[in-house]
Every structure is written in structure tokens, then in C-alpha cells.
Enzyme design. Structure first.
Site, PDB file in Angstrom:
ATOM      1  N   GLY A  20       0.819  -1.210   0.000  1.00 39.67           N
ATOM      2  CA  GLY A  20       0.000   0.000   0.000  1.00 39.67           C
ATOM      3  C   GLY A  20       0.853   1.260   0.000  1.00 39.67           C
ATOM      4  N   PHE A  23      -0.985   6.624   3.096  1.00 43.37           N
ATOM      5  CA  PHE A  23      -0.304   7.342   4.181  1.00 43.37           C
ATOM      6  C   PHE A  23       0.549   6.394   5.016  1.00 43.37           C
ATOM      7  CE2 PHE A  23      -3.945  10.288   3.448  1.00 43.37           C
ATOM      8  CZ  PHE A  23      -3.190  11.390   3.094  1.00 43.37           C
ATOM      9  N   VAL A  88      -2.202  -7.011  -5.026  1.00 42.69           N
ATOM     10  CA  VAL A  88      -2.102  -8.135  -4.098  1.00 42.69           C
ATOM     11  C   VAL A  88      -3.358  -8.987  -4.177  1.00 42.69           C
ATOM     12  CG1 VAL A  88      -1.918  -8.805  -1.684  1.00 42.69           C
ATOM     13  CG2 VAL A  88      -0.627  -6.837  -2.522  1.00 42.69           C
ATOM     14  N   GLU A 179     -18.743  16.844   2.846  1.00 40.79           N
ATOM     15  CA  GLU A 179     -17.933  17.593   1.880  1.00 40.79           C
ATOM     16  C   GLU A 179     -18.475  17.427   0.462  1.00 40.79           C
ATOM     17  OE1 GLU A 179     -13.690  17.635   4.332  1.00 40.79           O
ATOM     18  OE2 GLU A 179     -14.137  15.966   3.003  1.00 40.79           O
ATOM     19  N   ASP A 309      -6.220   2.108   7.975  1.00 36.44           N
ATOM     20  CA  ASP A 309      -7.638   1.731   7.930  1.00 36.44           C
ATOM     21  C   ASP A 309      -7.869   0.231   7.934  1.00 36.44           C
ATOM     22  OD1 ASP A 309      -8.118   4.388   7.854  1.00 36.44           O
ATOM     23  OD2 ASP A 309      -8.845   4.471   5.784  1.00 36.44           O
TER      24      ASP A 309
END
Lengths: 448, 448
Positions: A20, A23, A88, A179, A309
């Protein structure tokens, strides 16, 4: 075989595989810059995506490249990082092997930062009727869908169909939903108004549907009320206490609610990347999140860490770690530090989440923010939001471009990316992953 | 029915339909700003595309929105223009009717500005193996294909396949081919170099294949030689006198040439938009271009004008009008003026092409230019090229963004849009139109 055990490089130094390029992956790899390890950073995309601004790509405010940075470019000067673009498919923790669509990698240490994907609470068949907001492709799908709806409404003579085209539903009253709804309302109510001849874009209905009793539950009740007031002032129709019970093509049904629409943005939930369910016997929560140890290790696999996450964790101070960018960065760095400690034969340390506070933007000059007990709304919060997002955005070029786009939009009430790309003018309310796989299914692709 | 004859609006003023939102359509519609007519501007896309910079989107230098402007936005303040997004399927000049996928429009005057599309000189089956460069979708297809090839080469262990992945072929030595080859050579030779670990991107082979005796035939022989020297200095392998005779999946064959590659950019030819062949009895040249009268009228249809790449014309001064942006703008304005004269019962005037000269950029600080006998190369020509393109680019925001991107790229040797979007990491060397229709074929789209 991508990295053969015979590769001399990998006989000398331990091999850390990071899954990944979000972040977690970025901050972990950077933390390991001077560590005596060789790192392979794997992502199915070639870029790091700055998710917090994705909704602005979906609403034509920013261009896709403005919020993405090539992973290779980020690590061009960090010689112990090798980047690999592949997807993956499964992970064998015991054999220490990651299997991807085109390669297999073996690891000494693994950091799982695969993040989350849109989740439908078991109603996965809703996916084909809704638009998610996790990737750049999904963002441009929403942009195309939204802009095309106005184009079609402009020439639709049947008032019922016209109303359906001009009805937009955002499911989920969290930051993303708020948003999105706010940005859509601005686009319809202010940006497009002068450009159409037959329809009045400001007559479009933007519905924000939330199952719970208030918007932005992570904020104070006062701030939730402020958010709702602001959104309603912008023309958003807010439905609280309204769980969605059924979604079909062109229709959303909830308690006390039935809406005819072709544009349904799903911002109601995420679950861990599906890969977590293909890793053998590891403890998962209902959302497929890995229940890691306090030090972020995956139970029974001391050389495997998970962060961001994809994990579910209550830290040693009893704080439930939220699924936000700052916690992902903190966990990524922590996991990397534990690998270094392990190499130094030191005990690992438990992760402690440092709450940097919360921010959510509602629209022009209005946002809510909460830092360390301090709570503020309106322009000050909005300005702080802009500043923080510019600072955390990766790459100076992107910062400059985003800053200029924002300034220009603020002054002109225009949006810089109001173009329909992709499937031409045909709207396909499906998320891109689905489209991609359908393409693969019905095209014979040359190299897959 | 889109515009019913009962619509009172269209009983009072003549209805001018303009097909195509390119340089012809924009300049014609603007010319008619104060004319007593109602205008319907039709394009299958929602934006005007600045084609001359499309190759920079294909080579990751610019973002798609930077070179596109929403048609509605361009004409927001011109009240006699109505914009319609739909795709023309056929035109009945006698019945004065334009049929589109979803609507039908009747007209009093028609301006055909549908432009050109990639042409294969009768070898249309080559289309599926090559990448065209006419639309934003095609540009991002090339970008994905190009960037993905390097990603795959980085992890390809078979040297033969790796070489194939790192072989790129541009067919056609005109301005588009030269600009593409030059930009690709810079990307491979300078931009990507530090980012890869196993391959040396600068070892990539960029082939430019031209059937004729020299590059850029519209320039002087000296300038053609200069262009070739510059390209070869940048690492481009130039093949002259080399017509391509056969293209199949992964292979290009020409006289004295056989190349194994998955990346074939076709810049060798264009033909008129296919619609010209579905307009009944009108004179066309081999490329499907309409052989218009000297005043741009379509023979036998005094209320129908054609302009831009869709026409073939030798003007009254005996000059063969070239298929470039300036001539399209001039023709568009001329056609509009003739409609005004016709409304004023005046005789129409013949079109006279005003040659503004030629420019083509080769790479950083090098270009060729020719104005009114004046010929210059190198930095001065390159700088003039930048200036002219900034001036003609539509929209102040776009000018600022493009200018900043150029400045940044010049100083940093980076590219701002190095992201792989669309089909994820799967490369599909097909042009987007084809993909789109394949999607339609194998998905059940909700509203088509």
C-alpha cells in the site's frame, strides 16, 4: 518470480515488504530510510493519492494529477526502496510470501497498509448502482455522472425525467458525505447557473441521507447543528435518522424516504481491504479490520505489522484509533520503528495515538474544526482546513497548483476541471473497479 | 424531438446549427454574437479541446483539464448560443435536419466543423493495435500505456520482453509525430531516469517512422534536417523513406524495418470525420473531405457551410488551405460572415487563407518556426511557440496553469501528471472511442 532468494541483494539485508502506497506506506518507508533493510513498496497504482481532497476532483474543482504523486518519484532518492506496481491477491503469512496478479514476493518483515474500501454492510449488490469515492477513477466517474446529468436535463422534455436527472443523493453524513454534498450544492447553485438555457441548475436537489441522529458524529453536537444549518442554507436537503434500506437502479429507499435518481454517491461506510480476509487465521472485526496487538503486530506473526484503515485498535490509553490520515501516518511510522527495534533485539513498544483533532469543510468559507478541546467553526476553521491540507499534500508543484486553483475558484466562482472524460457522454453509475473488470471480461487485453 | 417547430423562439429568427465545438465552431459562434440568429452548438463532448497541446497530456506534462474549456462556459454570456452535447449520426441536407444519437435538430443554416479523425489509408484494422491522439481519452490512454510499459519493464526478467516493452514507435513525421517523439524521448531520457532501480529508462528506444524523404515537410529542408538532428541528439531513432506496410498486435513492419513493440502511436494521417460520408450526394476527396465552393458553401446547398479539417479547398489565390488551427478559425469566421451577408441579401465572398506561418516544437529549448519568409530555429522559435500557444489557449485559468506547469517542468525536469489512470495498471492499446463502444456493447448502461 520477482525477487528470487538467489538475488544476492536479499541475502545480505532483511527484506521489508510494504503493501500500500497510502499514508501508511509512505510514512513507514520514509521512517526506514536509514535502516539496514531493503524495502519493496507495492501498490496497484503508480501514485500516492491524497484522499482528503478526492471529493474536489469529483466536483470538478481540481485535476486528478493535482492530488497524486508518483510513488517512484517520492522515493527516487531513497536508495533502499524499490517500488512495484501490482495488485495483491493473497498473503501467506506463514510462508512469508505475498502473491500478486503478476508477481510473488517473499519478505522478512511485512507492513500491511492496504487501507479501506467502500463497504455496504453486506449489501454488496448496491455497489453497481452507486458511486464510491476511493480512487481517482471513481472521482472522475462521479464528475462525469454529475456533469452529464445536467447536460441531459438541459435537453429532457419530460419534467419527471428531468427532475430525476437533477436529483442527487449522497448517502452518509460523515466528513466525506458532508464535503461531497456541500461541494455539489455549490456547483449546482453557484457555478453552473449562468451556463444553461432551459434548466435552472440551482433547482437541482442534493439530498444528504444519514442513518444516525446527526451529521459529523465525531464533532460536538453544536458543530453538527452548525454543519446542518450551513448545508441547508446552501440548499442541501438533510435527512437524519434515515437508514437506507434498499437501492436499485434509479432509486434509493430509506425509512420515510423514496428518491428517484441516477446519481447516488455512497459515503456511508468503509470496510478493510478484502485481502485481510485471505490471510488465513487472523482475528478480524466485522468490517474485516485486523485486530492487531498493541504494538501493531498481527497476532502470532511477530514479523508482520498492520497499520491504518485495515486495522481495528484500542490503544494502551484506551482510545479507539480512528480511520483518519493522521492515525495512518502515525501507525506507519510506529510499525517501521518496531521493525528497527526488532533488528536491534529491542522490545517492541505499544502504539499510542496522538489525536491531532478533526476538521471537515462544508463549503466556501465554512468548516468545522476541533483541536485539543478547542472548537471553532466558519471562516477560521475553513482557512485552517485549507492550510493543513496544503501542508500535508505531497509535492511542491501540487501545493502550488492546488493553492492557485482554490484562489481562482474563490475569486471567480468557477471550477477548473469541468470536463466530461472517460466514457464520453455516456453516464455509467458504477465504480471504476467494476468497469475495469467488466472490460477485462469482454475485451481480450493484450497483456494481462 | 429537441427543437419542435412549434417552439416560438424558432419562428422568429433563423436557426444556425454549428456542428463541432472545435476551432471552427468556437470562432463561428463568436462571429455570430450580434447577428439576428439563434445558434445551436453541438458537440459530443462538453468541452472545447486545445488540440495543439494534446501531446503534452499524452506525455504527462499537463493535466487534461488544463487544455479543455467547457463549451457552455465559453458561451455563458452569449445569449443567442445554446449548447447541446450529443453525437451526430447523419445529416439530411435536403430536409435540413441533423440526426444525433438522442436528438434531432432542424436548421436554417448549417456550419459543419466536425474536424478530422485518425486515418489509416484504408487499413482501419490497424486502429485496434495503435494509439491515436485526437481526444483527451486517447491522450490519457497513451500516457497510461507509456508509463505502464516502464513499470512492467522494471519487473520483467526476460530481456527480450523487456526490450519489447521499452520500444516505442511513433508513425508519422509531421508536427504531431515530431512533438510526440521528442516529448517521449525527454520523458524516458531525462524525467524517469532516477526513479527506476532495475532498468535504465534512458535505454528505451523511441522510433519515429516517416514514409517520406524528410520530417516536417511543410518546413524548409534545412529546418527538416535541423529537426532530425535535434531528435537524434535526444535519442530518437528516425526512419525516413519508410512507409509502414503492416501492423499487428505487438509488431510494426515497414520497408527495411520490423519492430517488436506494444506501444504504437499513430500520427501518420487524418481523414475527415466519418459523418461527411453520410450526407448524401456531396463531392468528397479521398480523405472524405468536403470539396466546398470558394465561399465554403457545400455545392448545391447554399445554406450549408463547411470549415476546418473536414473540407478540402484551394482558395481563390490558388493556395491549398492546410489543416491547421489558424485556418480552421479563419474558415469558421468566414462561414459565419457569409451567413450574415446572406441574411442581408448580399453576395457571399470567397475565402482567402491568411498564412500565419508554421511552428513545431521538438523539445526543451528547441523548435522550428516559419513566418512570412522568416525562418528560425532553436530557443527563439521554442519561446515563440510557447508564447503563441499560451495566447491561443482558451481561459485565463488554463493559461496560468499551463504556464506554471511549463516553468516548473523547465526548472525541475519533472512532469506534473505522471499518473496512471483509467484501466488501472492494465494497458489497453486501443483508442478510447473503441473502448467506449465496447463497454456499451457488454454493459447494460442505464441511460443510453
Amino acid at each position: 518470480m520477482y525477487l528470487s532468494p538467489n538475488d544476492p541483494k536479499y541475502q545480505t539485508r532483511p527484506h521489508v515488504v510494504i503493501l500500500g502506497g497510502g499514508f501508511v506506506g509512505i510514512s513507514a518507508a520514509k521512517q526506514l530510510q536509514h535502516a539496514p533493510v531493503d524495502i519493496t513498496l507495492i501498490d496497484r497504482r503508480n501514485h500516492h493519492l491524497f484522499q482528503p481532497l478526492l471529493y474536489q476532483v469529483a466536483t470538478a474543482g481540481l485535476s486528478a494529477p493535482d492530488i497524486a504523486q508518483p510513488l517512484r518519484h517520492i522515493f527516487a532518492n531513497q536508495s533502499n526502496v524499490t517500488t512495484l506496481m501490482d495488485e495483491v491477491t493473497s498473503i501467506d503469512l506463514t510462508a512469508r510470501k505475498v502473491t500478486m496478479k503478476e508477481h510473488t514476493v517473499s519478505f522478512d518483515y511485512l507492513i500491511l497498509g492496504l487501507g479501506a474500501q467502500t463497504g455496504f454492510f453486506g449489501n454488496n449488490h448496491w455497489e453497481q448502482h452507486t458511486l464510491g469515492l476511493k480512487t481517482l477513477n471513481e472521482a472522475t466517474d462521479i464528475r462525469r455522472s454529475f456533469l452529464t446529468a445536467f447536460e441531459m436535463a438541459e435537453v429532457e422534455s419530460d419534467p419527471v425525467l428531468r427532475e430525476k436527472l437533477l436529483t442527487f443523493v449522497v448517502v452518509g453524513g460523515g466528513p466525506t458525505g458532508v464535503e461531497m454534498a456541500g461541494a455539489m450544492a455549490e456547483l449546482a447553485g453557484r457555478v453552473l447557473t449562468k451556463d444553461f438555457r432551459r434548466i435552472d441548475p440551482s433547482s437541482a436537489k442534493i439530498h444528504l441521507v444519514e442513518a444516525g441522529p446527526r451529521l459529523l458524529p465525531m464533532f460536538s453536537e453544536k458543530q453538527s447543528e452548525y454543519t446542518q444549518r450551513r448545508l441547508e442554507k446552501m440548499g442541501v436537503i438533510v435527512h437524519l435518522h434515515t437508514p437506507v434500506t434498499h437501492i436499485e437502479e434509479g432509486k434509493v429507499i430509506g425509512s420515510k424516504l423514496e428518491l428517484q435518481t441516477d446519481s447516488i454517491v455512497w459515503a456511508a461506510g468503509v470496510e478493510a481491504n478484502r485481502v485481510s480476509r485471505h490471510m488465513g487465521e487472523i482475528p478480524l472485526d466485522r468490517g474485516g479490520r485486523i485486530q492487531v496487538e498493541k504494538d501493531l503486530r498481527v497476532p502470532n506473526f511477530p514479523n508482520v505489522f498492520a497499520a491504518g484503515d485495515i486495522v481495528s485498535l484500542v490503544d494502551v490509553k484506551g482510545v479507539k484509533v480512528p480511520g483518519v490520515a493522521p492515525s495512518a501516518m502515525q501507525m506507519g511510522r510506529h510499525a517501521a520503528r518496531q521493525i528497527i527495534r526488532d533488528l536491534e533485539q529491542k522490545e517492541t513498544e505499544p502504539f499510542v495515538y496522538f489525536d491531532k483533532g478533526n476538521m471537515a469543510t462544508i463549503g466556501r468559507s465554512s468548516a468545522v474544526a476541533a483541536f485539543a478541546g478547542l472548537r471553532f467553526n466558519g471562516f477560521s476553521a475553513w482557512f485552517a482546513w485549507l492550510a493543513v491540507h496544503l501542508i500535508f499534500l505531497m509535492g511542491m508543484r501540487n501545493r502550488v497548483m492546488v493553492f492557485l486553483n482554490w484562489t481562482w475558484s474563490y475569486l471567480s466562482w468557477h471550477r477548473g476541471a469541468r470536463i466530461i472524460t472517460g466514457q464520453g457522454y455516456i453516464r455509467t453509475p458504477r465504480n471504476s473497479e467494476v468497469k475495469a473488470s467488466q472490460n477485462t471480461a469482454c475485451q481480450t487485453l493484450p497483456d494481462t
